[in-house]
Each structure stands twice: as structure tokens, then as C-alpha cells.
Design a protein around this motif. Structure first.
Motif, PDB file in Angstrom:
ATOM      1  N   ALA A 148       3.837  -4.453  -2.181  1.00 19.39           N
ATOM      2  CA  ALA A 148       3.145  -5.120  -1.083  1.00 19.39           C
ATOM      3  C   ALA A 148       2.299  -4.177  -0.237  1.00 19.39           C
ATOM      4  O   ALA A 148       1.403  -4.620   0.477  1.00 19.39           O
ATOM      5  N   THR A 149       2.564  -2.870  -0.296  1.00 18.54           N
ATOM      6  CA  THR A 149       1.795  -1.914   0.510  1.00 18.54           C
ATOM      7  C   THR A 149       0.857  -1.068  -0.346  1.00 18.54           C
ATOM      8  O   THR A 149       0.380  -0.029   0.112  1.00 18.54           O
ATOM      9  N   SER A 150       0.608  -1.484  -1.570  1.00 18.11           N
ATOM     10  CA  SER A 150      -0.237  -0.700  -2.471  1.00 18.11           C
ATOM     11  C   SER A 150      -1.678  -1.216  -2.433  1.00 18.11           C
ATOM     12  O   SER A 150      -1.959  -2.322  -1.977  1.00 18.11           O
TER      13      SER A 150
END
Length: 343
Positions: A148-150
Motif C-alpha cells: 500500500a505504500t509502494s
């Protein structure tokens, strides 16, 4: 690693055999009294042939193994092997960095009317079949990142453009599959405090959308007005209000039965049909604010001569609620939502 160890062991073993043959050759030349058999080489030439064959065996084993081995994946700091999967050995902590010298890189022009490329890394991807018949995507650059944070592709600049997509006749940027596009809000809220580019759009801290355009690249706030196919009552059960009486916290996002009215929280105003069987005046204001006496509904006429009705934009709070104050006459009020305004 196991294959390398096997080759090293073979080289050591064959080298040992060559050394043994050298010892035997020296002993024979020194006049050893050992009795030779019918199959034992009797001349120095024969022994040299035997030693040479063994040496060739060493080189042959190493060469054959090298020719039959697929090029190894590049380790950190080593050269990348084109056509190989370098993902298991070339790690992100040792990235490949290309630096543009801004002087001698020149331009690479591709067909199709697009702009020439001048970046440090230039990729010429494939193409689909004529008429778009190839179901396989033809890509110039592919990137994948999980989580989700890539970020699959991350473009950074100081005062320029982070990522640009260009198409001659197609789509410049495509939010594929999910279709989601996210924008960082700019502070403070209100009109953006910097010079706009042609046809730029930004969102402020209140999520309001601002657009730029001619004349003179002026900023204007985007708004939308949605009308419902029918009315939805949000207030009014016949309660008669005395002059000066206020009603607060009316939720325009819900009908009288508690189901959604269609007005979203965050809407600027609800478009309402405001009705009463009596004449008089009311003031309208967002819930949680003071009654400033503006945004009023007023009706003139003789009491009892039918319904007094008007259409008003009713200002809402961030939660989608409003309040009103009754003036001058006693009356019952009714609010039917027909739509909403969103800035």
C-alpha cells in the motif's frame, strides 16, 4: 555456487594427475629399474603425449563447463547481464544510476509524431498488431511495486514536471483498472497563492477544486450542481413555530425516515423547495453558526389562501446540516430537497 565448487574440485584433481605424471617422467629419465610392461610407454615422446592429454583434459573440462553454463546473474557492483533476471542478486541498496551530462546526450526521435527523447535512459518498446489486434500490451517501460505504500513509478523534480505522458492522438495519462487519481491538498484554503499554468487544477485544504484558464490564467473554483428526479423531505411534520423560534441541526443528508436523501456531507448547499401554509419570513444559515438574518425565505399573501412556496439554496455545514429561525408569524415549515451544490 555448487557448480563453481565442483569445477574447482575437478581442476584440482586433474592437476594432481599431471603432477604425478611429471614425477613418473623424471623417474624414467633417471634410469629407474622398474620393469616396463608391454602397454607402458617406452619413450619420452609417449610420456609427453600422455601428460599433454591430461593437461588438455583439465582445460577441456573447464572450457566445456564454461560453455555450457548460463551467464551468472549480476551481483551488487557487477555488470548487469542483458536478458537475465537480475532480481535475486542485484539489490535495491546498490541501484543502477544513470547521470545525464546535459551536453552530449543528443536526442532520439521515434516515429509517430511524438517528441524526441533526451533522457539518460531511453527505451523503445514494442507495438501491437495493425489495427490493435494484439491483446498483449506493448509497453516501453514496465514497473512493479507491491504494498500500500509502494510506487510503481516515482518521478521527482524541483520546479519542473514530475511525470509526463504524451500521446500523438491517444491518451496522455491513463489511470487503468481502479481509475483512482489522488492529489495532495495545497494550503491555505481558498484561491491558490501562486501563478497558474495553462489549464492547471489543484485542490485546497478543504478539498475544493480550483481550475486555471483564460483570460489571464485566472483561478476559478470548480462547482457542480446535481438535481434529483424527485423531492426528498428532510424537515416538516406540521409543527407550528412561534415568532422568533429557531430550529437547529436539521440533517439535509437524511430524509425523515433516516434513509439517505442523496445530499452528501461536505456539500455547500442543498437546493430545497421551502413551503408553508402560512405567510411570513424565515432566515437560513449553516448549522453551528449564528443567525445573521440573510439567506432568507419570505412569503406574502393572505393566510389560508393556499401553499406559500419558494426554491432556495440552503447553506450547509461540513456535516450537511442547517438551521433556520422563524420571524413575525406563527407557521409550520416544510423542506424538500431537490438537489445540492458542491464547490
Amino acid at each position: 555456487m555448487d557448480r563453481k565448487r565442483q569445477l574447482e574440485e575437478q581442476v584440482v584433481q586433474l592437476s594432481r594427475q599431471v603432477d604425478e605424471m611429471r614425477v613418473r617422467l623424471a623417474a624414467l629419465e633417471g634410469g629407474s629399474g622398474d620393469r616396463a610392461s608391454a602397454t607402458t610407454p617406452r619413450s619420452r615422446r609417449d610420456l609427453l603425449k600422455l601428460g599433454g592429454a591430461a593437461a588438455l583434459g583439465v582445460a577441456g573440462a573447464v572450457g566445456a563447463a564454461a560453455l555450457g553454463t548460463v551467464p551468472a546473474q549480476a551481483a551488487d557492483g557487477a555488470n548487469l547481464v542483458i536478458g537475465n533476471n537480475n532480481s535475486t542478486t542485484n539489490k535495491a541498496e546498490s541501484p543502477t544510476i544513470l547521470v545525464d551530462d546535459n551536453a552530449t546526450n543528443g536526442f532520439t526521435a521515434f516515429p509517430g509524431g511524438t517528441s524526441p527523447l533526451s533522457g539518460a535512459l531511453r527505451v523503445h518498446g514494442g507495438s501491437d498488431a495493425p489495427g490493435g489486434g494484439n491483446p498483449t500490451l506493448a509497453s516501453g517501460v514496465d514497473a512493479w511495486a507491491s504494498g500500500a505504500t509502494s510506487y510503481g513509478v516515482f518521478g521527482i523534480t524541483d520546479v519542473g514536471v514530475g511525470v509526463t505522458g504524451e500521446s500523438d492522438q491517444g491518451i496522455g495519462l491513463y489511470a487503468r483498472r481502479s481509475g483512482r487519481i489522488r492529489q495532495e491538498p495545497r494550503s491555505p484554503s481558498g484561491v491558490p497563492n501562486y501563478a497558474a499554468n495553462d489549464f492547471e487544477q489543484v485542490r485546497d485544504a478543504n478539498s475544493s477544486l480550483w481550475l486555471s484558464g483564460p483570460p489571464a490564467l485566472a483561478w476559478r473554483q470548480a462547482s457542480s450542481f446535481q438535481v434529483f428526479p424527485g423531492p426528498r423531505r428532510v424537515y416538516g411534520v406540521g409543527t407550528v413555530l412561534a415568532p422568533g423560534q429557531s430550529v437547529t441541526g436539521i440533517d439535509a443528508t437524511k430524509k425523515l425516515d433516516g434513509t439517505p436523501s442523496g445530499v452528501p456531507a461536505g456539500a455547500t448547499a442543498a437546493y430545497c423547495a421551502i413551503s408553508s401554509y402560512q405567510t411570513g419570513v424565515i432566515s437560513l444559515y449553516p448549522d453551528g453558526t449564528i443567525d445573521n438574518g440573510i439567506g432568507a425565505w419570505a412569503s406574502q399573501g393572505t393566510a389560508g389562501n393556499g401553499v406559500n412556496q419558494g426554491y432556495n439554496f440552503v447553506p450547509l455545514s461540513a456535516a450537511g446540516k442547517f438551521s433556520f429561525t422563524n420571524y413575525f408569524t406563527s407557521k409550520a415549515m416544510y423542506f424538500d430537497v431537490w438537489g445540492f451544490l458542491f464547490n
